[in-house]
Structure formats: structure tokens, C-alpha cells
Design a protein around this motif. Structure first.
Motif, short mmCIF file in Angstrom:
data_model
loop_
_atom_site.label_atom_id
_atom_site.label_comp_id
_atom_site.label_asym_id
_atom_site.label_seq_id
_atom_site.Cartn_x
_atom_site.Cartn_y
_atom_site.Cartn_z
N ILE A 1 25.97 22.89 -20.53
CA ILE A 1 24.97 22.56 -19.52
C ILE A 1 23.59 22.82 -20.11
CG2 ILE A 1 24.10 23.08 -17.22
CD1 ILE A 1 26.91 24.09 -16.52
N THR A 2 22.77 21.79 -20.18
CA THR A 2 21.44 21.90 -20.78
C THR A 2 20.38 21.58 -19.73
OG1 THR A 2 22.27 21.25 -22.95
CG2 THR A 2 19.90 21.09 -22.59
N SER A 3 19.40 22.47 -19.61
CA SER A 3 18.29 22.26 -18.68
C SER A 3 16.99 22.25 -19.49
CB SER A 3 18.24 23.39 -17.65
OG SER A 3 17.13 23.24 -16.79
N THR A 4 16.18 21.22 -19.29
CA THR A 4 14.93 21.07 -20.03
C THR A 4 13.76 21.04 -19.06
OG1 THR A 4 16.05 19.77 -21.74
CG2 THR A 4 13.66 19.64 -21.67
N GLY A 5 12.70 21.78 -19.41
CA GLY A 5 11.50 21.80 -18.57
C GLY A 5 10.23 21.83 -19.40
N VAL B 1 6.08 22.97 -19.23
CA VAL B 1 5.00 23.64 -18.52
C VAL B 1 3.77 23.69 -19.44
CG1 VAL B 1 4.23 25.76 -17.39
CG2 VAL B 1 6.62 25.02 -17.18
N ASN B 2 2.63 23.16 -18.98
CA ASN B 2 1.39 23.14 -19.77
C ASN B 2 1.61 22.53 -21.15
OD1 ASN B 2 -0.11 24.37 -17.71
ND2 ASN B 2 0.50 26.42 -18.41
N GLY B 3 2.43 21.49 -21.20
CA GLY B 3 2.64 20.77 -22.45
C GLY B 3 3.66 21.41 -23.37
N VAL B 4 4.23 22.53 -22.99
CA VAL B 4 5.23 23.20 -23.82
C VAL B 4 6.60 22.99 -23.20
CG1 VAL B 4 6.03 25.39 -24.79
CG2 VAL B 4 3.57 24.92 -24.59
N SER B 5 7.52 22.42 -24.00
CA SER B 5 8.89 22.15 -23.51
C SER B 5 9.84 23.25 -23.95
CB SER B 5 9.39 20.80 -24.05
OG SER B 5 8.58 19.75 -23.57
N GLN B 6 10.80 23.52 -23.12
CA GLN B 6 11.79 24.55 -23.43
C GLN B 6 13.13 24.12 -22.85
OE1 GLN B 6 10.64 28.57 -22.50
NE2 GLN B 6 12.76 29.30 -22.39
N ARG B 7 14.18 24.44 -23.58
CA ARG B 7 15.54 24.14 -23.12
C ARG B 7 16.31 25.43 -22.93
NH1 ARG B 7 19.02 21.16 -26.55
NH2 ARG B 7 17.88 21.88 -28.36
N VAL B 8 17.19 25.39 -21.94
CA VAL B 8 18.11 26.49 -21.72
C VAL B 8 19.52 25.91 -21.72
CG1 VAL B 8 18.89 28.30 -20.14
CG2 VAL B 8 16.44 27.81 -20.36
N GLN B 9 20.42 26.54 -22.50
CA GLN B 9 21.79 26.04 -22.57
C GLN B 9 22.77 27.10 -22.11
OE1 GLN B 9 22.51 24.61 -26.57
NE2 GLN B 9 22.03 22.52 -25.97
N GLU B 10 23.80 26.63 -21.44
CA GLU B 10 24.87 27.50 -20.97
C GLU B 10 26.21 26.86 -21.35
OE1 GLU B 10 25.96 31.05 -18.64
OE2 GLU B 10 23.99 30.26 -19.09
N ARG B 11 27.00 27.57 -22.12
CA ARG B 11 28.36 27.10 -22.42
C ARG B 11 29.30 27.66 -21.34
NH1 ARG B 11 31.36 25.65 -27.02
NH2 ARG B 11 29.54 26.02 -28.32
N VAL B 12 30.06 26.76 -20.70
CA VAL B 12 30.99 27.21 -19.67
C VAL B 12 32.40 26.75 -20.04
CG1 VAL B 12 29.32 27.27 -17.80
CG2 VAL B 12 30.50 25.13 -18.30
N VAL B 13 33.37 27.54 -19.65
CA VAL B 13 34.76 27.30 -19.99
C VAL B 13 35.59 27.28 -18.72
CG1 VAL B 13 36.77 28.14 -21.27
CG2 VAL B 13 34.48 28.38 -22.25
N GLY B 14 36.44 26.28 -18.57
CA GLY B 14 37.32 26.19 -17.42
C GLY B 14 38.75 26.43 -17.86
N TYR B 15 39.46 27.24 -17.14
CA TYR B 15 40.83 27.60 -17.49
C TYR B 15 41.82 26.77 -16.68
CZ TYR B 15 38.71 31.53 -19.86
OH TYR B 15 37.95 32.31 -20.71
N VAL B 16 42.78 26.16 -17.38
CA VAL B 16 43.78 25.33 -16.72
C VAL B 16 44.58 26.19 -15.75
CG1 VAL B 16 45.86 23.95 -17.06
CG2 VAL B 16 43.94 23.74 -18.65
N SER B 17 44.71 25.70 -14.51
CA SER B 17 45.34 26.56 -13.52
C SER B 17 46.45 25.89 -12.72
CB SER B 17 44.28 27.06 -12.54
OG SER B 17 43.70 25.96 -11.85
N ASN B 18 46.45 24.56 -12.62
CA ASN B 18 47.41 23.97 -11.71
C ASN B 18 48.59 23.29 -12.39
OD1 ASN B 18 46.43 21.52 -12.63
ND2 ASN B 18 44.95 21.33 -10.98
N GLY B 19 48.62 23.24 -13.73
CA GLY B 19 49.79 22.79 -14.45
C GLY B 19 50.04 21.29 -14.43
N TYR B 20 49.09 20.47 -14.07
CA TYR B 20 49.31 19.04 -14.13
C TYR B 20 48.05 18.36 -14.64
CZ TYR B 20 46.44 17.92 -10.05
OH TYR B 20 45.38 17.75 -9.19
N PHE B 21 48.22 17.14 -15.14
CA PHE B 21 47.11 16.35 -15.64
C PHE B 21 46.68 15.41 -14.51
CE2 PHE B 21 45.12 12.78 -17.81
CZ PHE B 21 44.34 13.41 -18.77
N PRO B 22 45.43 15.47 -14.06
CA PRO B 22 45.04 14.72 -12.86
C PRO B 22 44.79 13.25 -13.13
CG PRO B 22 43.17 15.91 -13.70
CD PRO B 22 44.32 16.29 -14.57
N GLY B 23 45.86 12.52 -13.33
CA GLY B 23 45.71 11.10 -13.55
C GLY B 23 46.88 10.55 -14.33
#
Length: 345
Positions: free
Chosen positions: A24-28, A30-52
Motif C-alpha cells: 500500500i503506497t500513499s503519496t502526498g 506539501v509546499n512542493g515537497v513530495s513524500q511517500r509512505v509504504q506499508e507491506r501487508v500480509v493476508g493469511y489463508v483461512s478458509n481453505g478454498y480458492f474463490p473462483g
């Protein structure tokens, strides 16, 4: 999602095939200066099936192919650990998951919105059903309650249903759990299985010689000499009809995997678990082949038009994973800022 040791997301790559990662990347600015914030997220398989739709060892569509979740409009995933080939038009409303080193082959265009390409650096996990499910079905089956039409023979020792030249057969299977080593539905213009699920779901387990266990001498599937079997699920709820096939464990091709059941200009509403069996969709394209439900199959070859409408199993959540959890965070400061990273994170 971000995978591999060279990716540019915050934190370290979490190396586990049973996980899904997103950056997840957020970019902003302010006063001509850009900054990014990144967050790595992990989801754990829980229901035992492939949705599709998961065609483990390969998928090919020679006719127009349409896939998505039109029933509820929720998430849809279409994936394969083998090759994916479209030699005609295609329309996918959801994630298209494939090996990063083996991208799909398209007749034209590619994976464009609402299709979302998801190259995977590791194999998609195979949902598992324990072998005990087959042995339990064998021990407690309701096979004897089925009234087969004239010309059919059910062998209680071999668990095989055979027939002697029956055309256009029709049989009704009611709520219950069943175990077979094979069913031959004969020929004619079509053979019909009507599922009555008023009192609950129909669960059919098919053993096979290759998988050992109780079956000997049969491939463990539903067959018809004219390659035409019709499933009638009057409830319209796919999970009310659950078909489980043991197939040939370890098979990877159409020639080494037995057929689960034939598809030939028919519509099906059922959940199918057949990771060691292959499904071939034959002609004619009219009426179109429409499959509604959930499917895990060794492979799928469609020689004519095919529509797959995903319908989540009853009681299942709408995603392969549980909630996402943070695994890495970084402030990506510009180079002119003390301690800046130059945007490399």
C-alpha cells in the motif's frame, strides 16, 4: 502482490506460499515537497478454498471465454500454476493469477480492467480435502437409496454404476452423501442427473483406482458415450451440489488425468473439487456452456464458448485470505531531505 527478494516495497518479503502480500503506497505533496509512505501487508489463508476457478496445470479456451462473479458482484479469482491460453475473445472480471515466468497467451488485447493481472512467483496453494472424507463417505453412503432407471446396474461391491445400451437416461439423486468408483450414464442426446436438495446438500465422492482405497478398475468419474451429461440443480445454489473426485494424484496433463465429467453445450450449477481430474468442454457452442459455482480442477480445456460464474460455497468468506496484517512500514523521503531515500523504497 509484491514478491521476491528484489521488490521495492517496505519491509522484507514474507516467504510462504499460503500468504498473499500487498504493498500500500500513499503519496502526498506539501509546499512542493513530495513524500511517500509504504506499508507491506500480509493476508493469511483461512478458509481453505480458492474463490473462483483454479485450473492447476493449465487452461485453454478456443472459444469466447467469460468469467467473473455476476451472482453477487464480489471478488473473483481465476488462476493456474500452468499455462493459460486464450485463442478467442476473453472477458475476466477479477484477478488473473499465473506464474510470473509464464504469462497468459491472448488472442488479442490482454488483461485489462476489470481484469487484474497478478503474476505469482510461487505456486498457488492447492485447497485440500482430507482422504478421510472419501473413506467416511464410503462408510456412510446413501448409494442404496438411488432408484436407477431400467437398464442400469449398481454393484455394491465395486461401487460402479454400469448400463447396457441405455439412451437418454434420467436419474434423481436426493439429499445425502454418496460414494462411487464410477458412473456410466449411457448415450443418446443427453443423460440427466436431477439433484433434489430440499432437505440439504447432495455430496458425491468419487474414488479411483489410481488413488487406491476402495476403488479398483475404474477411473472414478461420471461418463456418457455421447459426451453429454446434464446436471439439474433446481435450487440454483451451487454448494447444494458438491462433487469430489480423487482422480489420478500427481497427474499434470489431459492425457494423464482422468475426466471428471463431460461438458457439451450444457449448464452446470455445482461445486467441483477435482485437483487430479481434467474437464474438457466440447462443442457445440449453442446452447453455450455455462458453469456456475466453484471449481478446482487439474486442468480445463474449452473447445467452444464457456462462461464461468463464480458462486461462493455456502458459509465461505469472499476471499482466500483472512484480514491483512502489517508486515513492514517505511517513510520514503525525497533525497533533498536529511535521511532521504531517493524514492527507492
Amino acid at each position: 502482490g509484491p514478491t521476491g527478494s528484489t521488490n521495492q516495497c517496505a519491509g522484507l518479503w514474507v516467504q510462504n506460499a499460503a500468504l498473499q502480500e500487498s504493498c500500500i503506497t500513499s503519496t502526498g505533496t506539501v509546499n512542493g515537497v513530495s513524500q511517500r509512505v509504504q506499508e507491506r501487508v500480509v493476508g493469511y489463508v483461512s478458509n481453505g478454498y480458492f474463490p473462483g476457478l483454479l485450473a492447476l496445470n493449465g487452461f485453454s479456451a478456443a472459444g469466447p471465454f467469460i468469467a467473473g462473479n455476476t451472482t453477487t458482484g464480489g471478488p473473483f479469482y481465476f488462476g493456474s500454476n500452468g499455462g493459460i491460453s486464450f485463442t478467442n475473445s476473453h472477458s475476466i472480471n477479477g484477478d488473473l493469477e499465473y506464474p510470473s515466468g509464464n504469462p497468459p497467451s491472448y488472442a488479442s488485447g490482454g488483461c485489462t480492467l476489470p481484469c487484474i493481472a497478478v503474476p505469482e512467483s510461487s505456486a498457488i496453494p492447492v485447497p485440500s480435502v482430507p482422504a478421510s472424507a472419501w473413506s467416511a463417505a464410503e462408510a456412510s453412503n446413501s448409494d442404496g437409496t438411488i432408484i436407477w432407471p431400467s437398464g442400469f446396474t449398481y454393484n455394491g461391491s465395486t461401487r460402479v454404476v454400469s448400463q447396457g445400451g441405455v439412451n437418454n437416461a434420467s436419474v434423481t439423486i436426493s439429499t445425502g452423501t454418496y460414494f462411487f468408483c464410477g458412473i456410466d450414464l449411457g448415450g443418446g442426446s443427453s443423460s440427466t442427473i436431477t439433484f433434489t436438495t430440499t432437505l440439504g446438500p447432495v455430496k458425491m465422492y468419487f474414488g479411483s483406482t489410481a488413488a487406491g482405497g476402495a476403488c479398483a478398475g475404474d477411473s472414478g468419474g461420471i461418463g456418457a458415450s455421447d459426451n453429454n451429461v446434464v446436471f439439474v440443480n433446481n435450487s440454483g445454489i451451487a454448494s447444494n451440489v458438491q462433487l469430489y473426485f480423487q482422480g489420478n494424484p500427481g497427474c499434470t496433463t489431459n492425457s494423464t488425468c482422468p475426466a471428471a465429467f463431460p461438458v457439451n453445450g450444457d449448464s452446470y450449477t455445482a461445486d467441483v473439487y477435482a485437483p487430479n481430474s481434467w474437464i474438457s468442454v466440447a462443442s457445440p457452442p449453442n446452447p453455450p456452456n455455462v458453469f456456475t459455482g466453484w471449481m478446482v480442477v487439474a486442468g480445463l480445456s474449452a473447445n467452444s464458448a464457456l462462461t464461468f460464474d463464480y458462486q461462493a460455497p455456502s458459509g465461505a468468506t469472499s476471499s482466500t485470505t483472512a484480514s491483512y496484517y502489517p508486515a513492514g512500514h517505511a517513510n520514503c523521503l525525497p533525497p533533498s531531505t536529511p535521511g532521504g531515500t531517493g524514492g527507492t523504497c
